[in-house]
Design a protein around this motif. Structure first.
Motif, PDB file in Angstrom:
ATOM      1  N   LEU A 181       1.708  -2.754  -9.533  1.00  0.00           N
ATOM      2  CA  LEU A 181       0.569  -2.097  -8.900  1.00  0.00           C
ATOM      3  C   LEU A 181      -0.253  -3.167  -8.200  1.00  0.00           C
ATOM      4  N   SER A 182      -0.551  -2.943  -6.933  1.00  0.00           N
ATOM      5  CA  SER A 182      -1.311  -3.930  -6.163  1.00  0.00           C
ATOM      6  C   SER A 182      -2.607  -3.331  -5.664  1.00  0.00           C
ATOM      7  N   ILE A 183      -3.619  -4.192  -5.547  1.00  0.00           N
ATOM      8  CA  ILE A 183      -4.928  -3.795  -5.029  1.00  0.00           C
ATOM      9  C   ILE A 183      -5.396  -4.856  -4.041  1.00  0.00           C
ATOM     10  N   VAL A 184      -5.971  -4.385  -2.942  1.00  0.00           N
ATOM     11  CA  VAL A 184      -6.562  -5.269  -1.948  1.00  0.00           C
ATOM     12  C   VAL A 184      -8.025  -4.868  -1.790  1.00  0.00           C
ATOM     13  N   VAL A 185      -8.929  -5.826  -2.010  1.00  0.00           N
ATOM     14  CA  VAL A 185     -10.354  -5.580  -1.800  1.00  0.00           C
ATOM     15  C   VAL A 185     -10.763  -6.289  -0.514  1.00  0.00           C
ATOM     16  N   CYS A 206     -18.711   0.607  13.816  1.00  0.00           N
ATOM     17  CA  CYS A 206     -17.870  -0.503  13.389  1.00  0.00           C
ATOM     18  C   CYS A 206     -17.176  -0.171  12.070  1.00  0.00           C
ATOM     19  N   LEU A 207     -17.918   0.368  11.115  1.00  0.00           N
ATOM     20  CA  LEU A 207     -17.332   0.752   9.830  1.00  0.00           C
ATOM     21  C   LEU A 207     -16.217   1.781  10.015  1.00  0.00           C
ATOM     22  N   ARG A 208     -16.427   2.727  10.907  1.00  0.00           N
ATOM     23  CA  ARG A 208     -15.409   3.757  11.150  1.00  0.00           C
ATOM     24  C   ARG A 208     -14.136   3.131  11.716  1.00  0.00           C
ATOM     25  N   ARG A 209     -14.288   2.191  12.637  1.00  0.00           N
ATOM     26  CA  ARG A 209     -13.113   1.580  13.268  1.00  0.00           C
ATOM     27  C   ARG A 209     -12.371   0.660  12.301  1.00  0.00           C
ATOM     28  N   VAL A 210     -13.108  -0.051  11.470  1.00  0.00           N
ATOM     29  CA  VAL A 210     -12.455  -0.879  10.448  1.00  0.00           C
ATOM     30  C   VAL A 210     -11.688   0.009   9.471  1.00  0.00           C
ATOM     31  N   ALA A 211     -12.317   1.093   9.017  1.00  0.00           N
ATOM     32  CA  ALA A 211     -11.657   2.019   8.092  1.00  0.00           C
ATOM     33  C   ALA A 211     -10.392   2.593   8.699  1.00  0.00           C
ATOM     34  N   GLN A 212     -10.431   2.893   9.982  1.00  0.00           N
ATOM     35  CA  GLN A 212      -9.258   3.445  10.660  1.00  0.00           C
ATOM     36  C   GLN A 212      -8.108   2.447  10.652  1.00  0.00           C
ATOM     37  N   ALA A 213      -8.414   1.165  10.902  1.00  0.00           N
ATOM     38  CA  ALA A 213      -7.379   0.135  10.901  1.00  0.00           C
ATOM     39  C   ALA A 213      -6.790  -0.052   9.509  1.00  0.00           C
ATOM     40  N   LEU A 214      -7.645  -0.074   8.487  1.00  0.00           N
ATOM     41  CA  LEU A 214      -7.175  -0.258   7.115  1.00  0.00           C
ATOM     42  C   LEU A 214      -6.336   0.928   6.651  1.00  0.00           C
ATOM     43  N   ASP A 215      -6.778   2.108   6.996  1.00  0.00           N
ATOM     44  CA  ASP A 215      -6.049   3.320   6.596  1.00  0.00           C
ATOM     45  C   ASP A 215      -4.675   3.360   7.258  1.00  0.00           C
ATOM     46  N   ALA A 216      -4.605   2.905   8.505  1.00  0.00           N
ATOM     47  CA  ALA A 216      -3.314   2.859   9.200  1.00  0.00           C
ATOM     48  C   ALA A 216      -2.405   1.794   8.595  1.00  0.00           C
ATOM     49  N   ARG A 220       1.800   4.450   3.459  1.00  0.00           N
ATOM     50  CA  ARG A 220       2.620   5.333   2.636  1.00  0.00           C
ATOM     51  C   ARG A 220       1.775   6.460   2.040  1.00  0.00           C
ATOM     52  N   SER A 221       2.435   7.533   1.648  1.00  0.00           N
ATOM     53  CA  SER A 221       1.701   8.710   1.177  1.00  0.00           C
ATOM     54  C   SER A 221       0.919   8.431  -0.103  1.00  0.00           C
ATOM     55  N   ARG A 222       1.417   7.541  -0.969  1.00  0.00           N
ATOM     56  CA  ARG A 222       0.719   7.259  -2.227  1.00  0.00           C
ATOM     57  C   ARG A 222      -0.347   6.176  -2.069  1.00  0.00           C
ATOM     58  N   ASP A 223      -0.331   5.461  -0.962  1.00  0.00           N
ATOM     59  CA  ASP A 223      -1.342   4.431  -0.742  1.00  0.00           C
ATOM     60  C   ASP A 223      -2.710   5.076  -0.530  1.00  0.00           C
ATOM     61  N   LEU A 224      -3.735   4.397  -0.978  1.00  0.00           N
ATOM     62  CA  LEU A 224      -5.095   4.911  -0.825  1.00  0.00           C
ATOM     63  C   LEU A 224      -5.975   3.857  -0.190  1.00  0.00           C
ATOM     64  N   CYS A 225      -6.686   4.251   0.858  1.00  0.00           N
ATOM     65  CA  CYS A 225      -7.731   3.424   1.449  1.00  0.00           C
ATOM     66  C   CYS A 225      -9.058   4.095   1.127  1.00  0.00           C
ATOM     67  N   ALA A 226      -9.956   3.357   0.494  1.00  0.00           N
ATOM     68  CA  ALA A 226     -11.251   3.931   0.098  1.00  0.00           C
ATOM     69  C   ALA A 226     -12.371   2.971   0.456  1.00  0.00           C
ATOM     70  N   ARG A 227     -13.514   3.544   0.771  1.00  0.00           N
ATOM     71  CA  ARG A 227     -14.711   2.736   0.989  1.00  0.00           C
ATOM     72  C   ARG A 227     -15.461   2.651  -0.334  1.00  0.00           C
ATOM     73  N   VAL A 234     -11.303  -0.845  -0.263  1.00  0.00           N
ATOM     74  CA  VAL A 234     -10.238  -1.187  -1.199  1.00  0.00           C
ATOM     75  C   VAL A 234      -8.977  -0.438  -0.816  1.00  0.00           C
ATOM     76  N   LEU A 235      -7.825  -1.097  -1.019  1.00  0.00           N
ATOM     77  CA  LEU A 235      -6.521  -0.455  -0.864  1.00  0.00           C
ATOM     78  C   LEU A 235      -5.867  -0.403  -2.234  1.00  0.00           C
ATOM     79  N   LEU A 236      -5.463   0.787  -2.646  1.00  0.00           N
ATOM     80  CA  LEU A 236      -4.738   0.981  -3.902  1.00  0.00           C
ATOM     81  C   LEU A 236      -3.282   1.218  -3.542  1.00  0.00           C
ATOM     82  N   LEU A 237      -2.389   0.305  -3.973  1.00  0.00           N
ATOM     83  CA  LEU A 237      -0.998   0.315  -3.517  1.00  0.00           C
ATOM     84  C   LEU A 237      -0.045   0.428  -4.708  1.00  0.00           C
ATOM     85  N   PRO A 238       0.333   1.642  -5.111  1.00  0.00           N
ATOM     86  CA  PRO A 238       1.271   1.813  -6.226  1.00  0.00           C
ATOM     87  C   PRO A 238       2.672   1.324  -5.841  1.00  0.00           C
TER      88      PRO A 238
END
Length: 316
Positions: A181-185, A206-216, A220-227, A234-238
């Motif tokens: 399990l990996s996490i990126v902060v 700016c926050l919206r555009r950064v979030a868009q890049a991180l989410d892209a 994968r379907s199980r990956d999660l990008c959250a503010r 944070v990125l939650l990467l199972p």
């Protein structure tokens, strides 16, 4: 003494009872338990479902006119309750003669004979279609509100609540399956200076555009990008090992670079950049998810202390 203008109606007259029953919206019916045949059903049934009263001969006609998705459970429930002599209610979709369906609430009373055995069933059918549609609409709105409660309203990615909900779930899965399990902060570099220079409205963009890049980047379907809050994500990467997590982080930085968001007050260039802390673990029985998150936070701090605009995936 003058005579009354009208004579009282003899309520014992069966014709009076039938008139009263057939003038209501509820549809009365009676089934003889021994033969399982209808001995009466109100004429209102034809207006509601299109089937004439004469076509309701046995309980098989009733069962056949229940929507197939509701049929078995409704029949099983009503038969079981009736056999035990228990009055009951059942909601189901009744088929109309033209192929549509209507929501019905069937209220059933069990009539017993002299020795206590079931003699007959009597009841009323009520059209509850409008009520069901209202309930479905309310449930839909509740689901939409629940989705919104897990989404950051500014950036449209998941919020802290979603991460806090899913993190322990993915931790438990990784522990059982022995998968990494990996996490990126992530933290936006010099974001306070960005807001001071461009203003908070531009800061929100700016926050919206950064979030868009991180989410892209976490695609994968199980990956999660959250503010997580403020300028932190944070990125939650199972099921993601160290190398794959590093690749995801690099991809996010590349996508953000391609966005080319100007930052005239940055200390590391002229575009918006991010610092990242990355960690990977195969959780064991002695491991603690909070301790693991603290480790990644320290790596993020190391990335910022080392000059920002970089990824740190190991302890200094």
């Amino acid at each position: 003494m003058t005579a009354p203008l009208t004579s009282p109606i003899p309520l014992a007259d069966p014709g009076v009872y039938r008139t009263l029953l057939e003038s209501t919206r509820a549809i009365p019916w009676r089934i003889d338990w021994a033969t399982m045949r209808f001995t009466y059903i109100g004429p209102q049934i034809e207006e509601l479902l299109g089937w004439s009263p004469s076509s309701w001969l046995s309980v098989n006609d009733w069962a056949d006119r229940i929507h197939e998705e509701d049929r078995q459970k409704t029949v099983d429930y009503c038969v079981a309750q009736s056999q035990q002599g228990i009055d009951h209610e059942a909601d189901y979709r009744a088929l109309t003669r033209d192929g549509d369906h209507v929501w019905i609430r069937d209220v059933v009373h069990v009539v017993r004979g002299e020795v206590g055995s079931v003699d007959s069933l009597v009841g009323f059918m009520f059209d509850i279609t409008a009520r069901k549609h209202s309930e479905d609409k309310i449930l839909q709105l509740q689901r939409e509100l629940e989705v919104l409660s897990y989404r950051d309203s500014l950036t449209n990615v998941a919020n802290r609540r979603m991460f806090d909900t899913l993190y322990p779930v993915e931790w438990a899965k990784a522990r059982v399956t022995a998968e990494p399990l990996s996490i990126v902060v992530i933290d936006i570099d010099y974001f306070k200076q960005y807001n001071d220079h461009y203003g908070h409205m531009q800061g929100d963009e700016c926050l919206r555009r950064v979030a868009q890049a991180l989410d892209a980047g976490a695609s994968r379907s199980r990956d999660l990008c959250a503010r997580l809050g403020g300028e932190e994500f944070v990125l939650l990467l199972p099921a993601t090992d160290e190398e794959a997590a590093r690749n995801v982080a690099e991809r996010c930085r590349k996508l953000l670079g391609q966005s080319a968001i100007p930052h005239a007050r940055s200390g590391v260039g002229r575009l918006v950049t991010v610092s990242m802390g990355v960690g990977t673990i195969v959780p064991g029985a002695e491991d603690n998810p909070d301790v693991f998150m603290d480790r990644i936070d320290r790596r993020l701090y190391q990335a910022k202390s080392a000059g920002r605009d970089r990824i740190c995936d190991a302890e200094a």
